[in-house]
Enzyme design. Structure first.
Site, PDB file in Angstrom:
ATOM      1  N   PRO A  53       0.825  -1.215   0.000  1.00 30.06           N
ATOM      2  CA  PRO A  53       0.000   0.000   0.000  1.00 30.06           C
ATOM      3  C   PRO A  53       0.854   1.257   0.000  1.00 30.06           C
ATOM      4  O   PRO A  53       1.914   1.312   0.633  1.00 30.06           O
ATOM      5  CB  PRO A  53      -0.803  -0.137   1.300  1.00 30.06           C
ATOM      6  CG  PRO A  53      -0.864  -1.604   1.553  1.00 30.06           C
ATOM      7  CD  PRO A  53       0.461  -2.136   1.079  1.00 30.06           C
ATOM      8  N   LYS A 110       3.948   5.503   5.027  1.00 30.62           N
ATOM      9  CA  LYS A 110       3.259   4.227   4.910  1.00 30.62           C
ATOM     10  C   LYS A 110       3.026   3.575   6.274  1.00 30.62           C
ATOM     11  O   LYS A 110       2.594   2.424   6.343  1.00 30.62           O
ATOM     12  CB  LYS A 110       4.060   3.270   4.019  1.00 30.62           C
ATOM     13  CG  LYS A 110       4.253   3.780   2.593  1.00 30.62           C
ATOM     14  CD  LYS A 110       5.052   2.769   1.787  1.00 30.62           C
ATOM     15  CE  LYS A 110       5.319   3.260   0.381  1.00 30.62           C
ATOM     16  NZ  LYS A 110       6.046   2.265  -0.435  1.00 30.62           N
TER      17      LYS A 110
END
Length: 258
Positions: free
Chosen positions: A2, A51
């Site tokens: 992601p 992240k």
């Protein structure tokens, strides 16, 4: 893995569900923190840092990183999970919600004053209040020989860009992923990277082309062998990274990028 916008959205969902609520139960399913119990403590906020995802609970920080397969999901108390229980790594329960972290690549519970041990190495966060393009430029410029795609993915330079953005940014700036940092207009690349991720932070589907139709959302990423949307040349791919373990697939047009 992601990218920063995905983690930003996850943090907002968790913040809406948990912030201001007192935990009625916690279950950390990793050996190092299996005995930690934060029940009775209030969730102050949930924020993203590049992240990384940070939950501030009383005097503690719950730090997690999704890596390749992780996710945080919110359910009503007693709601049926969409993933098997053996994949759960953290379960946080309040009177109104239950947040479950599945297959988290990193999970740790730290005293809040030690939070920098987890995220202090990161560069300025493209979606955070600390965003500083001048600092990002300074850090990138310290790696003049690094391929630009590798430097953009190095979270110590700027936090939040992943492989999709690195590939798309290189295409939009007309530069091969292998171009050395010293030959890149860094200020322009940083500005475009910031604008791209900000434009996508509230979207369900990430779009870099301006076209939200299925199969039209990216210029080069994931399009090996397909025609370049600008010149028609087949998109190529290769691997690039600081080490073999860090190699990522890169996509590029051999005509539009130099």
């Amino acid at each position: 893995m992601p990218e920063g916008d995905t983690v930003y959205q996850a943090a907002r969902r968790l913040h809406r569900a948990l912030a201001g609520q007192v935990l009625t139960g916690t279950d950390f399913r990793v050996p190092a923190y299996a005995t930690v119990d934060l029940s009775g403590q209030r969730v102050d906020e949930v924020v993203s840092r590049g992240k990384h995802l940070l939950m501030h609970v009383g005097e503690h920080t719950i730090h997690s990183h999704l890596k390749m397969e992780g996710s945080w999901e919110v359910y009503p108390p007693g709601g049926r999970w969409r993933h098997p229980g053996y994949q759960a790594r953290a379960v946080l329960t309040t009177e109104t919600a239950q947040a479950v972290g599945f297959q988290l690549g990193v999970l740790e519970v730290l005293p809040r004053e030690r939070e920098d041990e987890a995220v202090g190495h990161l560069g300025p966060d493209l979606l955070g209040p600390d965003w500083d393009p001048d600092e990002a430029l300074r850090r990138l410029a310290e790696q003049p020989d690094a391929p630009i795609a590798v430097a953009l993915l190095d979270q110590r330079n700027l936090a939040g860009l992943g492989n999709v953005y690195a590939n798309e940014l290189c295409f939009l700036r007309g530069m091969l992923p292998t171009r050395p940092v010293r030959d890149v207009d860094l200020a322009a690349a940083i500005d475009l990277g910031h604008r791209l991720i900000v434009a996508n932070r509230d979207r369900i589907v990430r779009v870099t082309t301006g076209d939200t139709r299925r199969g039209r959302t990216t210029w080069v990423y994931g399009r090996r062998g397909q025609p370049c949307r600008r010149c028609g040349t087949p998109i190529r791919s290769s691997s690039l990274g600081r080490t073999e373990l860090e190699e990522r697939v890169t996509y590029y047009c051999p005509v539009c990028q130099t």
